[in-house]
Design a protein around this motif. Structure first.
Motif, PDB file in Angstrom:
ATOM      1  N   LYS A 377     -53.426 -49.767 -31.458  1.00 39.20           N
ATOM      2  CA  LYS A 377     -53.111 -48.495 -31.251  1.00 39.20           C
ATOM      3  C   LYS A 377     -53.784 -47.606 -30.183  1.00 39.20           C
ATOM      4  N   THR A 378     -52.838 -46.644 -29.631  1.00 39.82           N
ATOM      5  CA  THR A 378     -53.421 -45.742 -28.680  1.00 39.82           C
ATOM      6  C   THR A 378     -54.627 -44.755 -29.180  1.00 39.82           C
ATOM      7  N   ASP A 379     -54.364 -44.601 -30.493  1.00 40.48           N
ATOM      8  CA  ASP A 379     -55.316 -43.474 -31.035  1.00 40.48           C
ATOM      9  C   ASP A 379     -56.767 -44.010 -31.468  1.00 40.48           C
ATOM     10  N   MET A 380     -56.892 -45.374 -31.232  1.00 35.80           N
ATOM     11  CA  MET A 380     -57.901 -46.013 -31.415  1.00 35.80           C
ATOM     12  C   MET A 380     -59.119 -45.698 -30.428  1.00 35.80           C
ATOM     13  N   THR A 381     -60.482 -45.621 -30.945  1.00 32.79           N
ATOM     14  CA  THR A 381     -61.439 -45.208 -29.802  1.00 32.79           C
ATOM     15  C   THR A 381     -61.433 -46.274 -28.985  1.00 32.79           C
ATOM     16  N   ILE A 382     -61.514 -47.748 -29.279  1.00 36.60           N
ATOM     17  CA  ILE A 382     -61.622 -48.700 -28.249  1.00 36.60           C
ATOM     18  C   ILE A 382     -60.410 -48.945 -27.232  1.00 36.60           C
ATOM     19  N   VAL A 383     -59.249 -48.100 -27.557  1.00 36.83           N
ATOM     20  CA  VAL A 383     -58.219 -48.108 -26.710  1.00 36.83           C
ATOM     21  C   VAL A 383     -58.474 -46.837 -25.672  1.00 36.83           C
ATOM     22  N   GLN A 384     -59.266 -45.656 -25.953  1.00 40.66           N
ATOM     23  CA  GLN A 384     -58.988 -44.420 -25.581  1.00 40.66           C
ATOM     24  C   GLN A 384     -60.559 -44.607 -24.791  1.00 40.66           C
ATOM     25  N   GLU A 385     -61.643 -44.981 -25.183  1.00 40.00           N
ATOM     26  CA  GLU A 385     -62.854 -44.861 -24.410  1.00 40.00           C
ATOM     27  C   GLU A 385     -63.368 -46.044 -23.698  1.00 40.00           C
ATOM     28  N   GLU A 386     -63.933 -45.709 -22.657  1.00 38.67           N
ATOM     29  CA  GLU A 386     -64.499 -47.002 -21.794  1.00 38.67           C
ATOM     30  C   GLU A 386     -65.654 -47.678 -22.345  1.00 38.67           C
ATOM     31  N   ALA A 387     -65.689 -48.850 -23.052  1.00 42.38           N
ATOM     32  CA  ALA A 387     -66.675 -49.569 -23.296  1.00 42.38           C
ATOM     33  C   ALA A 387     -67.365 -50.261 -22.175  1.00 42.38           C
ATOM     34  N   PHE A 388     -66.655 -50.353 -21.055  1.00 43.19           N
ATOM     35  CA  PHE A 388     -67.548 -50.916 -19.821  1.00 43.19           C
ATOM     36  C   PHE A 388     -68.151 -52.043 -20.010  1.00 43.19           C
ATOM     37  N   GLY A 389     -67.347 -53.274 -20.577  1.00 46.59           N
ATOM     38  CA  GLY A 389     -67.793 -54.539 -21.096  1.00 46.59           C
ATOM     39  C   GLY A 389     -66.718 -55.396 -21.156  1.00 46.59           C
ATOM     40  N   PRO A 390     -66.966 -56.737 -21.602  1.00 47.77           N
ATOM     41  CA  PRO A 390     -65.841 -57.727 -21.626  1.00 47.77           C
ATOM     42  C   PRO A 390     -65.095 -57.823 -22.829  1.00 47.77           C
ATOM     43  N   VAL A 391     -64.271 -56.413 -23.001  1.00 49.70           N
ATOM     44  CA  VAL A 391     -63.321 -56.367 -24.237  1.00 49.70           C
ATOM     45  C   VAL A 391     -62.025 -56.049 -23.813  1.00 49.70           C
ATOM     46  N   ILE A 392     -61.234 -56.551 -24.118  1.00 45.83           N
ATOM     47  CA  ILE A 392     -59.688 -56.447 -23.922  1.00 45.83           C
ATOM     48  C   ILE A 392     -59.038 -55.807 -25.206  1.00 45.83           C
ATOM     49  N   THR A 393     -58.245 -54.686 -25.205  1.00 46.61           N
ATOM     50  CA  THR A 393     -57.308 -54.236 -26.017  1.00 46.61           C
ATOM     51  C   THR A 393     -56.065 -54.745 -25.718  1.00 46.61           C
TER      52      THR A 393
END
Length: 490
Positions: A377-393
Motif C-alpha cells: 500500500k502507498t502508505d507503507m514505509t517500503i513504498v514511500q522511502e528509498e531502500a536503495f537496494g534489490p527490493v521491489i514493492t
C-alpha cells in the motif's frame, strides 16, 4: 595488493594535512584494495583557495571555448585509452560487474565528448534594443568556484556529469567523491592532468561529508554546489549554502514508479522491470522499485518475476556469469535489511528473497538476495522511502486514473515508466506524471543529450544536455550606448 593514493590540490598530489588515511574495502570480500588520504576542513580550504585563485587570477575562464573543448575532448580520449583499468577499479570499488563498468566507461567518455562538442556552441544573443544607436546583448559567463560532491553508486559516471560541463564553461572546481568509492575519480584526475587542465582549475579532496562536504557547502568562496546523494544530506547542503546564496544543483534520489498495463508486451515488461531494479543490486537513484501492475495481470506478472529472480546468479563482479554483485558496505546492507523487516511488520507479503544468501562463497561479501514484496500500500514505509537496494514493492490498480494517482503519491519525482501498447493512453499518463524523466516501454535509459533531474524533493536543477551546461553559467545582459547624450533631468 593495496594501492596508496593521494589528493590533488593546486596541481600537486598530496596527503591529508592531518596525515590521516582511510582503507578502501572491496565489498565482494572485504579485502583492503587501497589506502587514501582522509582529508578534512583544512584540505578543503586549501583546495578552495587554489580554485579561487585560478578563477580570479588565472587564464582558464578567459581561455577560448574551443581550447577548453579540446582539453575536455582529450580527457574523453584518455578515458577510452584506459577503459579496462578504469573498469577494473570501478568494479573493485563498488562490487558491480566488470561488464557494467565497461559500459559505464563508454558512457563517461561520451559525456566528456558531448560537452567538448558543445563548448563553442553556447554563445550569447543580440536583443533588439528600444534605444537608437545602442547594442543590447546577453552573454553567458562561468559561475566561478564550483563545489562538486558525488555518490558511491556510480562514482565516475556521476563525476563526469559535473566535471565536463564545469570545465568547458571556464569554471574552477573542487570535487569530493564518496569517501568509500574514490578510486576511479582519483584516476580521472590523473588523466585530466595529463590532458592539460591548468594548475588550480580542478582540485580533488578526499574525506567525509561532515568535514569536506560541509566546508564546500558553507565556504563563502564557493559559488556553486552540485550534489548527488540523499535527501537528508541535500537539505543540510541547502541550509549551509544559504551563507552566500550559492547556486545549487541537487539530485536527491527517487522512489520511482513503473506502471504495467495489461496490454503491454508481457515478457518484455517483465524483463525490463527486473533490469530496472536489480541492475547494480538496486543501488540506482532511478531504479523502478515501485511496480504498479494492472489487477488483471498482477498475479501472473508477479509469478513471472519470482521465477526469474530465483535464477539470479550472485557473485564477484569479475565472474562473467555474475548477474548481481554485493551491496556497497556493511552499513548499507544493514539499512536494506531494516527496510525489509519494516515491510514485513507493515503487512506486505514477501514473495521471494528477504535475506542474505546462504552460499558459503558469498559470506564475506555484502550480499542480499533480490527481494519482492506484494500486497503493498502507498502508505507503507517500503513504498514511500528509498531502500536503495534489490527490493521491489508491487501495488495493484484497476484504472488508468488510479495508476497515475499511485505513481504520483510520493515526495519524490525523479523518474517513472509506463508500459502499454496504447500510444494515446501512454501519452495521457506521461502528461500527468510529476517526474523529471518518464520512459514509455523502456526503463533506466539515459544519454548525455537529454537532461536529467527531478520534480518535488528529488532535487533542483538539471544535469546532462544543454540544461546541464547552463547550470555552470551566469547570464549577463550588456547594454552599450554607442551615442550617449545628456538627459537633463536634474
Amino acid at each position: 595488493m593495496s594501492l596508496k593514493q593521494q589528493q590533488y590540490i593546486n596541481g600537486k598530489w598530496v596527503d591529508a594535512n592531518s596525515g590521516h588515511t582511510r582503507d578502501i574495502i572491496n565489498p565482494f570480500n572485504q579485502e583492503v584494495i587501497a589506502t587514501v588520504p582522509e582529508g578534512d576542513e583544512t584540505d578543503a580550504k586549501a583546495a578552495i583557495a587554489a580554485a579561487r585563485a585560478a578563477f580570479d587570477h588565472g587564464e582558464w575562464p578567459s581561455t577560448p571555448a574551443t581550447e577548453r573543448g579540446t582539453i575536455v575532448r582529450k580527457i574523453a580520449e584518455l578515458i577510452e585509452r584506459d577503459k579496462e583499468e578504469l573498469a577494473r577499479l570501478e568494479s573493485l570499488d563498488t562490487g558491480k560487474t566488470v561488464e557494467e563498468s565497461r559500459g559505464d566507461m563508454d558512457d563517461i567518455a561520451g559525456v566528456f565528448r558531448y560537452y567538448a562538442e558543445l563548448a563553442d556552441k553556447m554563445g550569447g544573443e543580440l536583443i533588439d534594443s528600444p534605444v537608437p544607436n545602442s547594442i543590447s546583448k546577453v552573454v553567458h559567463e562561468p559561475v566561478g568556484v564550483c563545489g562538486q560532491i558525488t555518490p558511491w553508486n556510480y562514482p565516475l559516471l556521476q563525476a563526469s556529469w559535473k566535471l565536463a560541463p564545469a570545465l568547458v564553461t571556464g569554471n574552477t572546481l573542487v570535487m569530493k567523491p564518496s569517501e568509500i568509492t574514490p578510486l576511479t575519480t582519483i584516476k580521472v584526475f590523473e588523466l585530466m592532468e595529463e590532458a592539460g587542465v591548468p594548475t588550480g582549475v580542478a582540485n580533488l579532496v578526499l574525506g567525509a561529508g561532515h568535514t569536506v562536504g560541509a566546508e564546500l557547502s558553507s565556504n563563502v568562496d564557493v559559488d556553486l554546489i552540485s550534489f548527488t546523494g540523499g535527501l537528508v544530506t541535500g537539505k543540510k547542503i541547502m541550509e549551509a549554502a544559504s551563507v552566500n546564496v550559492k547556486k545549487l544543483a541537487l539530485e536527491l534520489g527517487g522512489k520511482n514508479p513503473n506502471i504495467i498495463f495489461a496490454d503491454a508486451d508481457f515478457e518484455t515488461a517483465v524483463d525490463q522491470a527486473l533490469n530496472g531494479v536489480f541492475f547494480h543490486a538496486g543501488q540506482i537513484c532511478s531504479a523502478g522499485t515501485r511496480l504498479i501492475v494492472e489487477e488483471s495481470i498482477h498475479d501472473e506478472f508477479v509469478n513471472a518475476l519470482v521465477e526469474r529472480v530465483k535464477k539470479f546468479k550472485l557473485g564477484s563482479g569479475f565472474d562473467e556469469d555474475t548477474q548481481m554483485g554485493p551491496l556497497i558496505s556493511a552499513e548499507h546492507l544493514a539499512k536494506v535489511e531494516k527496510y525489509v523487516e519494516t515491510g514485513k511488520k507493515e503487512g506486505a507479503t514477501l514473495a521471494v528473497g528477504g535475506s542474505r544468501p546462504e552460499d558459503p562463497e558469498l559470506q564475506n561479501g555484502f550480499f542480499y538476495l533480490p527481494t519482492i514484496f506484494t500486497d503493498c500500500k502507498t502508505d507503507m514505509t517500503i513504498v514511500q522511502e528509498e531502500a536503495f537496494g534489490p527490493v521491489i514493492t508491487v501495488e495493484k490498480f484497476r484504472s488508468e486514473e488510479e495508476a497515475v494517482k499511485l505513481a504520483n503519491d510520493s515526495i519524490y519525482g525523479l523518474a517513472g515508466g509506463v508500459w502499454t501498447n496504447d500510444i494515446v493512453k501512454a501519452e495521457r499518463c506521461v502528461a500527468k506524471m510529476r517526474m523529471g524523466t518518464v520512459w514509455i516501454n523502456d526503463f533506466n535509459l539515459y544519454f548525455p543529450h537529454a537532461p536529467w533531474g527531478g520534480f518535488k524533493q528529488s532535487g533542483i536543477g538539471r544535469e546532462l544536455g544543454r540544461l546541464g551546461i547552463e547550470e555552470y553559467t551566469e547570464t549577463k545582459h550588456i547594454f552599450h550606448n554607442l551615442k550617449p547624450e545628456s538627459i537633463n533631468w536634474f
